[in-house]
Design an enzyme around this catalytic site. Structure first.
Site, PDB file in Angstrom:
ATOM      1  N   LYS A 122       0.844  -1.191   0.000  1.00  0.00           N
ATOM      2  CA  LYS A 122       0.000   0.000   0.000  1.00  0.00           C
ATOM      3  C   LYS A 122       0.886   1.249   0.000  1.00  0.00           C
ATOM      4  O   LYS A 122       1.919   1.290   0.681  1.00  0.00           O
ATOM      5  CB  LYS A 122      -0.898  -0.031   1.240  1.00  0.00           C
ATOM      6  CG  LYS A 122      -1.932   1.073   1.341  1.00  0.00           C
ATOM      7  CD  LYS A 122      -2.784   0.850   2.587  1.00  0.00           C
ATOM      8  CE  LYS A 122      -3.824   1.919   2.813  1.00  0.00           C
ATOM      9  NZ  LYS A 122      -4.636   1.644   4.040  1.00  0.00           N
TER      10      LYS A 122
ATOM     11  N   SER B 217      -9.370   1.756   3.528  1.00  0.00           N
ATOM     12  CA  SER B 217      -8.528   2.505   2.611  1.00  0.00           C
ATOM     13  C   SER B 217      -7.560   1.631   1.820  1.00  0.00           C
ATOM     14  O   SER B 217      -6.931   2.106   0.870  1.00  0.00           O
ATOM     15  CB  SER B 217      -7.744   3.562   3.390  1.00  0.00           C
ATOM     16  OG  SER B 217      -6.877   2.958   4.353  1.00  0.00           O
TER      17      SER B 217
ATOM     18  N   SER C 248      -9.814  -0.642   7.620  1.00  0.00           N
ATOM     19  CA  SER C 248      -9.175  -0.377   6.331  1.00  0.00           C
ATOM     20  C   SER C 248      -8.413  -1.543   5.734  1.00  0.00           C
ATOM     21  O   SER C 248      -7.991  -1.477   4.587  1.00  0.00           O
ATOM     22  CB  SER C 248      -8.241   0.838   6.442  1.00  0.00           C
ATOM     23  OG  SER C 248      -8.983   2.023   6.511  1.00  0.00           O
TER      24      SER C 248
END
Length: 526
Positions: free
Chosen positions: A121, A201, A225
């Site tokens: 990420k 996210s 997330s």
């Protein structure tokens, strides 16, 4: 994680994976034709192969890390234009893979992740690639050093394949954001139905795994997330116990809740990745003796938190899930953990104070705005930051929030920690539970920048605030849209939760490959 815990984790989870492994592919197995989207490499199906199987093939020389990495890079080139999950690939990936192959030939492999491609990420620092948190404010030079977890991955021989898109600033900028959108990367799409949202996210990490663009990926979570994107994209995601994985070099929201976590298409790969990320913390313990994927549910007590607010179709999936678990020997009882309303009232104000403290500390290490006030000014002066949604209300509220030295804030965080831990501990003790289960997510909503997210999903909050582990595994679907089952356990019970999760995964057998449908009119739940 200590050596004894690592060995126990491998014994329990890897053995079950190898029992179901297919034959070792022939060294001369054909590659897909040039220009085709590879679904396999040298006879190994990329969608379903596990890390233990890959390590068997690598050790026998019937597969190389270079071939595996090339196959994933080819899939990224072919499929990522549909889903927009990968921001960039690492130009050194094939060199990393070649170094792993040399170690395997010498019999000097470093462990289960040696030669395994992993996506990160883009709020996880990498010294050789930009780390932006999705914001143009950080789109300049890369950080000075890798995040601690990236160092662990590199030391373990993993192939860092690239960086994934995310909800900008991990969904902590606007009051009504659109998950999976960032100014740097644009909008990530759900691979199952492309006009639906991937949740956030860790949107890009989950979508990339659903599309088999990497073997594993790393996400981050403050509250939901990792697990919500995992559920909504039909993959596995673990939010580890707080402190198990180092947060150094990860763009923060709150040190009191933030953690990176492994994501994969199966539980065994998730567990093996955690074993590397956790390093020498020594916190993994309590694996059930003799558990296997086939028999690990017998005698287990699971509390089902139905959450009817997620809708009747999701509740139908939970009913079928409970039936399947009972048929495998588990005892399933319905529960409602207490204190949820109070947690919802307190969490956000506490996070505002913590974000101001922690983001100021992080920004001081980077080129660009040096603090949150500078970041607010940057967004006001850069229209590209406002192309999907204009707001930065959370930034502005954080600037006005009391500092973390304030007695009112300290009382709030203390109450949050107490109530969240009691919420799970009291429920598990009262019903003598091994875990609490709940729906991870509703069916994915349509992505709409003007409306924003439709994501009131309460199941992740107790474990996130308590610092306890939670694990999402595929449970079924509503029409074409995946629904996950969120499993939660007590303090530092990550290994036991993974073992139970492997048994649940085996019984539900709910993983499916995405179809990249442009839209859907609904349909009956599976």
């Amino acid at each position: 994680m200590g050596k004894r815990s690592t060995a126990a984790l491998l014994t329990v989870l890897v053995a079950a994976s190898l029992l179901t492994a297919g034959p070792v592919p022939a060294a001369g197995a054909a590659e897909p034709p040039s220009g085709a989207v590879p679904t396999s490499v040298r006879g190994v199906a990329l969608d379903t192969v596990t890390i233990p199987e890959l390590q068997t093939y690598l050790s026998h020389g019937s597969l190389t890390s270079v071939a595996l990495t090339r196959a994933y890079l080819a899939r990224i080139r072919a499929l990522d234009p549909k889903i927009n999950a990968v921001l960039r690939t690492d130009p050194t990936a094939l060199r990393q893979a070649a170094a792993s192959d040399a170690r395997h030939r010498r019999g000097d492999a470093r462990g289960p992740l040696d030669g395994i491609p992993v996506l990160l990420k883009d709020n996880i620092d990498t010294a050789d690639m930009p780390t932006t948190a999705g914001s143009l404010a950080l789109a300049g030079p890369p950080p000075d050093a890798d995040a601690a977890l990236v160092t662990r991955l590199r030391d373990a021989g993993a192939v860092v394949l690239g960086k994934t898109n995310l909800s900008e600033w991990a969904n902590f900028r606007a009051a009504k954001p659109t998950s999976g959108w960032s100014a740097v990367g644009g909008q990530t799409h759900n691979p199952f139905v492309l006009d639906r949202n991937p949740c956030g996210s860790s949107a890009g990490s989950a979508a990339a795994l659903a599309a088999s663009l990497s073997q594993v990926a790393i996400g981050t979570e403050t509250d939901g997330s990792v697990v919500c994107p995992a559920g909504m994209n039909g993959v596995v995601g673990l939010k580890p116990s707080l402190g198990m994985v180092s947060g150094r070099g990860v763009v923060p929201i709150s040190a009191e809740q933030d953690t990176a976590g492994p994501m994969a298409r199966n539980v065994v790969d998730t567990a093996l990745t955690l074993s590397v990320l956790a390093g020498g913390t020594g916190q993994l313990s309590g694996l059930p003796d003799g558990s296997t994927a086939a028999s690990g549910l017998r005698g287990k007590r699971i509390g089902l938190w139905r959450l009817p607010s997620l809708g009747p179709r999701v509740d139908e999936v939970m009913t079928r899930t409970a039936q399947r678990l009972r048929s495998a020997g588990a005892q399933v009882v319905e529960v409602t953990p207490p204190y949820q309303q109070r947690l919802a009232e307190l969490e956000f104000p506490a996070l505002l104070s913590e974000f101001h403290r922690d983001i100021d500390t992080y920004l001081a290490t980077r080129n660009g705005p040096r603090d949150l006030a500078g970041l607010v000014a940057f967004n006001r002066s850069h229209p590209a930051e406002r192309t999907c949604f204009a707001g930065q209300e959370l930034f502005e509220q954080a600037l006005a929030a009391p500092p973390t030295t304030d007695p009112g804030y300290r009382a709030m965080r203390a109450e949050l920690r107490d109530l969240s831990q009691r919420s799970l501990d009291e429920t598990m003790a009262a019903e003598r539970l091994d875990a609490i289960a709940a729906p991870t997510n509703p069916p994915a909503w349509t992505t709409d920048c003007a409306r924003g997210d439709n994501d009131v999903i309460p199941s992740s909050t107790p474990a996130a605030v308590a610092g306890y582990p939670s694990l999402s595994v595929p449970a079924g679907s509503v029409g074409q849209l995946p629904v996950g089952l969120l499993l939660m356990a007590g303090k530092d019970q990550d290994a036991a939760l993974l073992s139970l999760g492997a048994a649940v995964e085996h019984r539900l057998d709910a993983w499916r490959a995405p179809r990249y449908l442009p839209t859907t009119g609904g349909g009956s739940s599976r």
